[in-house]
Design a protein around this motif. Structure first.
Motif, PDB file in Angstrom:
ATOM      1  N   ALA A   6       5.068   5.512  -9.751  1.00  0.00           N
ATOM      2  CA  ALA A   6       5.721   4.017  -9.414  1.00  0.00           C
ATOM      3  C   ALA A   6       5.911   3.353  -8.378  1.00  0.00           C
ATOM      4  CB  ALA A   6       6.113   3.305 -10.721  1.00  0.00           C
ATOM      5  N   ASP A   7       6.866   3.818  -7.744  1.00  0.00           N
ATOM      6  CA  ASP A   7       7.592   3.783  -6.648  1.00  0.00           C
ATOM      7  C   ASP A   7       6.670   4.410  -5.036  1.00  0.00           C
ATOM      8  OD1 ASP A   7       7.843   6.421  -7.381  1.00  0.00           O
ATOM      9  OD2 ASP A   7       9.809   6.877  -6.415  1.00  0.00           O
ATOM     10  N   ALA A   8       5.201   4.803  -5.265  1.00  0.00           N
ATOM     11  CA  ALA A   8       4.823   5.043  -4.359  1.00  0.00           C
ATOM     12  C   ALA A   8       3.660   4.019  -3.467  1.00  0.00           C
ATOM     13  CB  ALA A   8       3.981   6.215  -4.388  1.00  0.00           C
ATOM     14  N   GLY A   9       4.221   2.795  -4.075  1.00  0.00           N
ATOM     15  CA  GLY A   9       3.022   1.959  -3.302  1.00  0.00           C
ATOM     16  C   GLY A   9       3.342   1.303  -2.085  1.00  0.00           C
ATOM     17  N   HIS A  10       4.404   2.302  -1.661  1.00  0.00           N
ATOM     18  CA  HIS A  10       3.757   2.534   0.275  1.00  0.00           C
ATOM     19  C   HIS A  10       2.627   2.355   0.948  1.00  0.00           C
ATOM     20  CE1 HIS A  10       8.491   2.908   0.855  1.00  0.00           C
ATOM     21  NE2 HIS A  10       7.965   4.286  -0.365  1.00  0.00           N
ATOM     22  N   SER A  11       2.281   0.621   1.413  1.00  0.00           N
ATOM     23  CA  SER A  11       1.143   1.057   3.021  1.00  0.00           C
ATOM     24  C   SER A  11       1.531   1.344   3.983  1.00  0.00           C
ATOM     25  CB  SER A  11       1.549  -0.785   2.802  1.00  0.00           C
ATOM     26  OG  SER A  11      -0.252  -1.051   4.407  1.00  0.00           O
ATOM     27  N   PRO A  12       0.715   2.408   4.894  1.00  0.00           N
ATOM     28  CA  PRO A  12       0.499   3.719   5.491  1.00  0.00           C
ATOM     29  C   PRO A  12       1.499   3.043   6.735  1.00  0.00           C
ATOM     30  CG  PRO A  12      -1.849   3.791   4.052  1.00  0.00           C
ATOM     31  CD  PRO A  12      -0.434   2.307   3.725  1.00  0.00           C
ATOM     32  N   GLN A  13       1.249   1.391   6.933  1.00  0.00           N
ATOM     33  CA  GLN A  13       2.031   1.577   8.311  1.00  0.00           C
ATOM     34  C   GLN A  13       3.657   1.199   8.108  1.00  0.00           C
ATOM     35  OE1 GLN A  13      -0.015  -0.249   6.280  1.00  0.00           O
ATOM     36  NE2 GLN A  13      -0.555  -2.831   6.779  1.00  0.00           N
ATOM     37  N   PHE A  14       3.977   1.487   6.612  1.00  0.00           N
ATOM     38  CA  PHE A  14       5.098  -0.163   6.911  1.00  0.00           C
ATOM     39  C   PHE A  14       6.217   2.192   6.013  1.00  0.00           C
ATOM     40  CE2 PHE A  14       4.744  -3.378   7.864  1.00  0.00           C
ATOM     41  CZ  PHE A  14       3.600  -4.252   6.691  1.00  0.00           C
ATOM     42  N   LEU A  15       5.371   3.329   5.843  1.00  0.00           N
ATOM     43  CA  LEU A  15       5.818   4.460   6.214  1.00  0.00           C
ATOM     44  C   LEU A  15       7.317   4.675   7.059  1.00  0.00           C
ATOM     45  CD1 LEU A  15       7.047   5.762   3.166  1.00  0.00           C
ATOM     46  CD2 LEU A  15       4.676   7.144   3.930  1.00  0.00           C
ATOM     47  N   GLN A  16       8.228   4.693   6.997  1.00  0.00           N
ATOM     48  CA  GLN A  16       9.256   4.960   7.988  1.00  0.00           C
ATOM     49  C   GLN A  16       9.867   6.398   7.995  1.00  0.00           C
ATOM     50  OE1 GLN A  16      10.941   0.982   8.952  1.00  0.00           O
ATOM     51  NE2 GLN A  16       8.970   0.243   9.439  1.00  0.00           N
ATOM     52  N   ILE A  17      10.263   6.619   8.599  1.00  0.00           N
ATOM     53  CA  ILE A  17      11.493   7.571   9.057  1.00  0.00           C
ATOM     54  C   ILE A  17      12.575   6.813   8.106  1.00  0.00           C
ATOM     55  CG2 ILE A  17      13.363   8.710  10.302  1.00  0.00           C
ATOM     56  CD1 ILE A  17      11.668   9.449  12.396  1.00  0.00           C
ATOM     57  N   GLY A  18      13.023   7.115   7.110  1.00  0.00           N
ATOM     58  CA  GLY A  18      14.610   7.143   6.104  1.00  0.00           C
ATOM     59  C   GLY A  18      14.143   6.098   4.935  1.00  0.00           C
ATOM     60  N   SER A 112      -9.359  11.393  -3.938  1.00  0.00           N
ATOM     61  CA  SER A 112      -9.627   9.753  -4.248  1.00  0.00           C
ATOM     62  C   SER A 112      -8.813   9.731  -3.544  1.00  0.00           C
ATOM     63  CB  SER A 112      -8.650  10.289  -5.314  1.00  0.00           C
ATOM     64  OG  SER A 112      -7.450  10.515  -5.403  1.00  0.00           O
ATOM     65  N   LEU A 113      -7.945  10.411  -2.251  1.00  0.00           N
ATOM     66  CA  LEU A 113      -7.406   9.954  -0.722  1.00  0.00           C
ATOM     67  C   LEU A 113      -5.879   9.194  -1.213  1.00  0.00           C
ATOM     68  CD1 LEU A 113     -10.301   8.187   0.761  1.00  0.00           C
ATOM     69  CD2 LEU A 113      -9.791  10.402   0.706  1.00  0.00           C
ATOM     70  N   ILE A 114      -5.716   8.855  -2.516  1.00  0.00           N
ATOM     71  CA  ILE A 114      -4.240   8.393  -2.943  1.00  0.00           C
ATOM     72  C   ILE A 114      -2.827   8.901  -2.109  1.00  0.00           C
ATOM     73  CG2 ILE A 114      -2.585   7.745  -4.994  1.00  0.00           C
ATOM     74  CD1 ILE A 114      -5.133   7.965  -6.339  1.00  0.00           C
ATOM     75  N   ILE A 115      -2.953  10.065  -2.044  1.00  0.00           N
ATOM     76  CA  ILE A 115      -1.546  10.611  -1.448  1.00  0.00           C
ATOM     77  C   ILE A 115      -1.662  10.470   0.285  1.00  0.00           C
ATOM     78  CG2 ILE A 115      -0.510  12.972  -0.905  1.00  0.00           C
ATOM     79  CD1 ILE A 115      -1.184  13.880  -3.188  1.00  0.00           C
ATOM     80  N   GLY A 116      -3.102  10.637   0.838  1.00  0.00           N
ATOM     81  CA  GLY A 116      -3.661  10.557   2.213  1.00  0.00           C
ATOM     82  C   GLY A 116      -3.037   9.281   2.605  1.00  0.00           C
ATOM     83  N   ARG A 117      -3.470   8.333   1.529  1.00  0.00           N
ATOM     84  CA  ARG A 117      -2.934   6.907   1.750  1.00  0.00           C
ATOM     85  C   ARG A 117      -1.726   6.228   1.789  1.00  0.00           C
ATOM     86  NH1 ARG A 117      -7.601   4.859   3.902  1.00  0.00           N
ATOM     87  NH2 ARG A 117      -9.912   5.143   2.359  1.00  0.00           N
ATOM     88  N   ALA A 118      -0.876   6.602   0.768  1.00  0.00           N
ATOM     89  CA  ALA A 118       0.291   6.184   0.443  1.00  0.00           C
ATOM     90  C   ALA A 118       1.062   6.885   1.575  1.00  0.00           C
ATOM     91  CB  ALA A 118       0.797   6.713  -0.619  1.00  0.00           C
ATOM     92  N   TYR A 119       1.202   8.130   2.080  1.00  0.00           N
ATOM     93  CA  TYR A 119       1.619   8.517   3.906  1.00  0.00           C
ATOM     94  C   TYR A 119       1.206   7.785   4.748  1.00  0.00           C
ATOM     95  CZ  TYR A 119       4.648  12.185   0.533  1.00  0.00           C
ATOM     96  OH  TYR A 119       5.141  12.193  -0.177  1.00  0.00           O
ATOM     97  N   GLY A 120       0.193   7.598   4.862  1.00  0.00           N
ATOM     98  CA  GLY A 120      -0.569   6.925   5.775  1.00  0.00           C
ATOM     99  C   GLY A 120      -1.489   8.417   6.844  1.00  0.00           C
ATOM    100  N   MET A 121      -1.569   8.984   6.329  1.00  0.00           N
ATOM    101  CA  MET A 121      -2.809  10.546   6.727  1.00  0.00           C
ATOM    102  C   MET A 121      -3.706  10.208   6.800  1.00  0.00           C
ATOM    103  SD  MET A 121      -1.446  13.100   4.266  1.00  0.00           S
ATOM    104  CE  MET A 121       0.162  14.094   3.823  1.00  0.00           C
ATOM    105  N   ILE A 122      -4.077   9.117   6.225  1.00  0.00           N
ATOM    106  CA  ILE A 122      -5.752   8.038   6.473  1.00  0.00           C
ATOM    107  C   ILE A 122      -5.673   7.202   7.803  1.00  0.00           C
ATOM    108  CG2 ILE A 122      -8.134   7.887   5.506  1.00  0.00           C
ATOM    109  CD1 ILE A 122      -7.366   9.791   3.612  1.00  0.00           C
TER     110      ILE A 122
END
Length: 219
Positions: A6-18, A112-122
């Motif tokens: 449930a806490d993995a709702g980061h938009s790719p452009q906002f996933l940052q160091i820290g 499903s691309l869920i992980i890739g999108r959560a991390y900004g890999m795609i």
């Protein structure tokens, strides 16, 4: 199937160091894994664009050969791409048969691309669903400490991955910072002064802003 927490709702452009690394549960070539299971040790999570491709194959051969060097630094490796589990398994067998190398770490399926999108890999601008060549250094508390991204056409450096990992561990253990091009065993730098009192206590040191010292030797 990928299952994001449930806490993995980061938009790719906002996933940052820290940031906390988004948790997920997924099938891999070594069974189902939860990212949170790796807490307590270092983890390098890295994506590759596709199985059965030349650059990715060269990386997986090199990483497998270096797996004992990552293990010596108490660091696990975890790969991910949008390919299916069965594609991963076929590729692993082809690598073993063609190079005599057994891939020594799990490969996550993410159709499903869920992980890739959560991390900004795609990339949102990508013409297809292939992941970028992204690398995430995740510390024992589950925090992203460094990120490196290459295009699909350029292979990453295993030596650089090891160097960054060793630098992060040295920074944490010794409360220092590392200079340009640092490698384990070389001199490190003291952090900058944080207040006037500590600065003035350095007296006439003209290089107060660049103070080096030998790296601490572990017994």
């Amino acid at each position: 199937m990928d299952k994001m927490s449930a806490d993995a709702g980061h938009s790719p452009q906002f996933l940052q160091i820290g940031d906390p690394a988004p948790n997920f549960q997924a099938r891999t070539t070594m069974g189902v894994v939860n990212l949170s299971d790796f807490q307590g040790r270092w983890l390098i999570l890295f994506s590759h664009p596709a199985d059965f491709t030349p650059v990715c194959t060269s990386e997986f051969v090199a990483l497998s050969k270096a797996s004992d060097r990552f293990e010596a630094l108490d660091c696990a490796l975890l790969a991910v791409s949008v390919d299916s589990l069965y594609s991963h398994l076929g590729w692993i067998r082809a690598i073993r048969d063609g190079f005599g190398v057994t891939v020594s770490f799990p490969i996550v399926e993410d159709p499903s691309l869920i992980i890739g999108r959560a991390y900004g890999m795609i990339s949102d601008r990508s013409p297809d669903a292939a992941t970028m060549r992204s690398t995430y250094f995740i510390d024992p508390d589950g925090i992203i400490r460094a990120m490196i991204c290459y295009p699909a056409t350029i292979g990453r450096s295993v030596e650089e991955m090891l160097r960054v990992l060793a630098a992060l561990q040295t920074v944490d253990a010794d409360q220092v910072v590392t200079p340009e091009g640092w490698h384990p065993g070389e001199a490190v730098l003291l952090p900058p002064h944080q207040d006037q009192a500590s600065l003035l206590a350095d007296g006439d040191d003209s290089m107060w802003f660049h103070r080096s010292k030998p790296q601490s030797q572990k017994g």
